[in-house]
Design a protein around this motif. Sequence first.
Motif, PDB file in Angstrom:
ATOM      1  N   GLY A  84       0.746  -1.132   0.018  1.00  0.00           N
ATOM      2  CA  GLY A  84      -0.040   0.089   0.099  1.00  0.00           C
ATOM      3  C   GLY A  84       0.757   1.426  -0.066  1.00  0.00           C
ATOM      4  O   GLY A  84       0.251   2.166   0.304  1.00  0.00           O
ATOM      5  N   SER A 160       0.190  -6.060  -5.998  1.00  0.00           N
ATOM      6  CA  SER A 160      -0.755  -4.929  -5.228  1.00  0.00           C
ATOM      7  C   SER A 160       0.065  -3.608  -5.463  1.00  0.00           C
ATOM      8  O   SER A 160       0.235  -3.250  -6.802  1.00  0.00           O
ATOM      9  CB  SER A 160      -0.774  -5.389  -3.766  1.00  0.00           C
ATOM     10  OG  SER A 160      -1.899  -4.459  -3.151  1.00  0.00           O
ATOM     11  N   VAL A 200      -2.518  -2.692  -8.408  1.00  0.00           N
ATOM     12  CA  VAL A 200      -3.159  -1.406  -8.286  1.00  0.00           C
ATOM     13  C   VAL A 200      -2.951  -0.525  -9.656  1.00  0.00           C
ATOM     14  O   VAL A 200      -1.367  -0.689 -10.078  1.00  0.00           O
ATOM     15  CB  VAL A 200      -2.615  -0.450  -7.182  1.00  0.00           C
ATOM     16  CG1 VAL A 200      -3.460   0.822  -7.103  1.00  0.00           C
ATOM     17  CG2 VAL A 200      -3.204  -1.122  -5.989  1.00  0.00           C
ATOM     18  N   THR A 208      -9.723   2.436  -7.703  1.00  0.00           N
ATOM     19  CA  THR A 208      -8.529   2.477  -7.357  1.00  0.00           C
ATOM     20  C   THR A 208      -8.494   1.923  -5.771  1.00  0.00           C
ATOM     21  O   THR A 208      -9.480   1.531  -5.072  1.00  0.00           O
ATOM     22  CB  THR A 208      -8.099   4.021  -7.012  1.00  0.00           C
ATOM     23  OG1 THR A 208      -6.611   3.893  -6.552  1.00  0.00           O
ATOM     24  CG2 THR A 208      -8.771   4.589  -5.797  1.00  0.00           C
ATOM     25  N   HIS A 209      -7.438   1.635  -5.142  1.00  0.00           N
ATOM     26  CA  HIS A 209      -6.801   1.211  -4.009  1.00  0.00           C
ATOM     27  C   HIS A 209      -6.933   2.690  -2.982  1.00  0.00           C
ATOM     28  O   HIS A 209      -5.674   2.939  -3.056  1.00  0.00           O
ATOM     29  CB  HIS A 209      -5.821   0.248  -3.694  1.00  0.00           C
ATOM     30  CG  HIS A 209      -5.529  -0.323  -2.180  1.00  0.00           C
ATOM     31  ND1 HIS A 209      -4.396   0.176  -1.702  1.00  0.00           N
ATOM     32  CD2 HIS A 209      -6.558  -0.949  -1.276  1.00  0.00           C
ATOM     33  CE1 HIS A 209      -4.512  -0.168  -0.160  1.00  0.00           C
ATOM     34  NE2 HIS A 209      -5.451  -0.840  -0.182  1.00  0.00           N
ATOM     35  N   SER A 212      -3.397   2.764  -1.143  1.00  0.00           N
ATOM     36  CA  SER A 212      -2.096   3.414  -1.833  1.00  0.00           C
ATOM     37  C   SER A 212      -2.148   4.766  -2.683  1.00  0.00           C
ATOM     38  O   SER A 212      -1.205   5.389  -2.563  1.00  0.00           O
ATOM     39  CB  SER A 212      -2.099   2.232  -3.151  1.00  0.00           C
ATOM     40  OG  SER A 212      -2.096   0.973  -2.593  1.00  0.00           O
ATOM     41  N   ASP A 250     -11.500 -10.136  -5.299  1.00  0.00           N
ATOM     42  CA  ASP A 250     -10.563  -9.177  -4.680  1.00  0.00           C
ATOM     43  C   ASP A 250     -11.204  -7.767  -4.146  1.00  0.00           C
ATOM     44  O   ASP A 250     -11.649  -7.133  -4.889  1.00  0.00           O
ATOM     45  CB  ASP A 250      -9.365  -8.808  -5.443  1.00  0.00           C
ATOM     46  CG  ASP A 250      -8.206  -8.106  -4.845  1.00  0.00           C
ATOM     47  OD1 ASP A 250      -8.508  -7.356  -3.784  1.00  0.00           O
ATOM     48  OD2 ASP A 250      -6.998  -8.211  -5.375  1.00  0.00           O
ATOM     49  N   ALA A 252     -10.006  -5.692  -1.840  1.00  0.00           N
ATOM     50  CA  ALA A 252      -8.898  -4.730  -1.618  1.00  0.00           C
ATOM     51  C   ALA A 252      -8.673  -3.698  -2.917  1.00  0.00           C
ATOM     52  O   ALA A 252      -8.850  -2.555  -2.918  1.00  0.00           O
ATOM     53  CB  ALA A 252      -7.876  -5.059  -0.969  1.00  0.00           C
ATOM     54  N   VAL A 253      -8.132  -4.811  -3.874  1.00  0.00           N
ATOM     55  CA  VAL A 253      -7.862  -3.701  -5.097  1.00  0.00           C
ATOM     56  C   VAL A 253      -8.929  -4.547  -6.317  1.00  0.00           C
ATOM     57  O   VAL A 253      -8.657  -5.837  -6.726  1.00  0.00           O
ATOM     58  CB  VAL A 253      -6.393  -4.003  -5.427  1.00  0.00           C
ATOM     59  CG1 VAL A 253      -5.991  -3.705  -7.001  1.00  0.00           C
ATOM     60  CG2 VAL A 253      -5.517  -3.420  -4.669  1.00  0.00           C
ATOM     61  N   ASN A 257      -8.966  -3.129 -12.185  1.00  0.00           N
ATOM     62  CA  ASN A 257      -7.592  -2.490 -12.398  1.00  0.00           C
ATOM     63  C   ASN A 257      -6.706  -3.468 -13.377  1.00  0.00           C
ATOM     64  O   ASN A 257      -6.257  -2.774 -14.344  1.00  0.00           O
ATOM     65  CB  ASN A 257      -6.823  -2.492 -10.928  1.00  0.00           C
ATOM     66  CG  ASN A 257      -6.936  -1.438 -10.228  1.00  0.00           C
ATOM     67  OD1 ASN A 257      -6.355  -0.502 -10.332  1.00  0.00           O
ATOM     68  ND2 ASN A 257      -8.044  -1.739  -9.170  1.00  0.00           N
ATOM     69  N   HIS A 282      -7.259 -11.193  -2.054  1.00  0.00           N
ATOM     70  CA  HIS A 282      -6.160 -10.222  -2.239  1.00  0.00           C
ATOM     71  C   HIS A 282      -4.585 -10.721  -1.375  1.00  0.00           C
ATOM     72  O   HIS A 282      -5.047 -11.300  -0.330  1.00  0.00           O
ATOM     73  CB  HIS A 282      -6.307  -8.697  -1.918  1.00  0.00           C
ATOM     74  CG  HIS A 282      -5.398  -7.920  -2.274  1.00  0.00           C
ATOM     75  ND1 HIS A 282      -5.200  -7.513  -3.677  1.00  0.00           N
ATOM     76  CD2 HIS A 282      -4.371  -7.222  -1.561  1.00  0.00           C
ATOM     77  CE1 HIS A 282      -3.932  -6.700  -3.746  1.00  0.00           C
ATOM     78  NE2 HIS A 282      -3.857  -6.451  -2.298  1.00  0.00           N
TER      79      HIS A 282
END
Length: 308
Positions: A84, A160, A200, A208-209, A212, A250, A252-253, A257, A282
């Motif tokens: 991240g 990531s 990402v 987006t994440h 990050s 996933d 988180a991301v 993406n 993730h």
Amino acid sequence: MKKLKKSTLAIVLISFGMSAQDTIMPLWPKAIPNQIKSEEKEKIEHADDGIIWISNVQEPTLEVYLPAQKSMTGQAVIIFPGGGYYGLAYDWEGIDIAKTLTARGVAGIVVKYRLPWSKSITGGKNVVPLQDAQRAIRLVRENAEEWNIASNKIGIMGFSAGGHLASTLGTHYNEKVYKRQDEADDLSARPDFMALIYPVITLGEPSTHTGSRASLIGEEPSADAVDYLSNEKHVDVDTPPTFLLHAMDDEAVPVENTIMFFEALRKHNVPATMHVYPTGGHGFSLALQDEKLKDWIHLLFDWIAHLD
């Protein structure tokens, strides 16, 4: 392990409590760009899940793992662990990957890159990771002959947020983001191929994440800052061939993406392979405990072996 040439500055051998030998070298022989000395200390600790977590990176490095000479393919992969842009999952998405690569004759080189939220970073926080990434690939090219690596077979791999950094290097390799320090900086920073694992890619909403993005460009970035590092917008015909891997679930991301980057590559006729698994979540790294995912690394090896 083959020794580095004697001209390499301040080479040190260290271990983070792991059995495999490795050679670690600093990225920057002179002043580290966009950074001042401070009382801030680098931290190396074990997370609750046992992963070695590095934060407050003060001295970016390359950690080089070379295969036995008889098994070398001449290929190398430079690895950017995720975290991240706040820390680095250094063994989970770095050293473990490098060791797996060397078992197949591919040099694995882990980058301990700087994190933009660090207090020692003086400015240009959004390009500090790219500075380290460009310098890393140039150093590998400078040492390619010594390490029995073909200078035109040097790829990159990121997980990531490390995937964001890898895709940033793959789309911004020609940009001058630091001042020349030595002859290594005269070499190309273009990767010969990329592997982006649950990466990402965009800094734009809604895919987006957010962690990050906040670490890299702040909580309330300008539209220009978002666009500059939304890497799906910077693909062109010279972007390196790319291997993409993601899981649909996933959280988180988002998988969008990977899909966005694949579509940008396809639009510009850049060779690309995309694997999307229905489950996996993730941060699964090698996914050795997941019966459906654990063979993904073999897909990567097959892809690398058949690159033109």
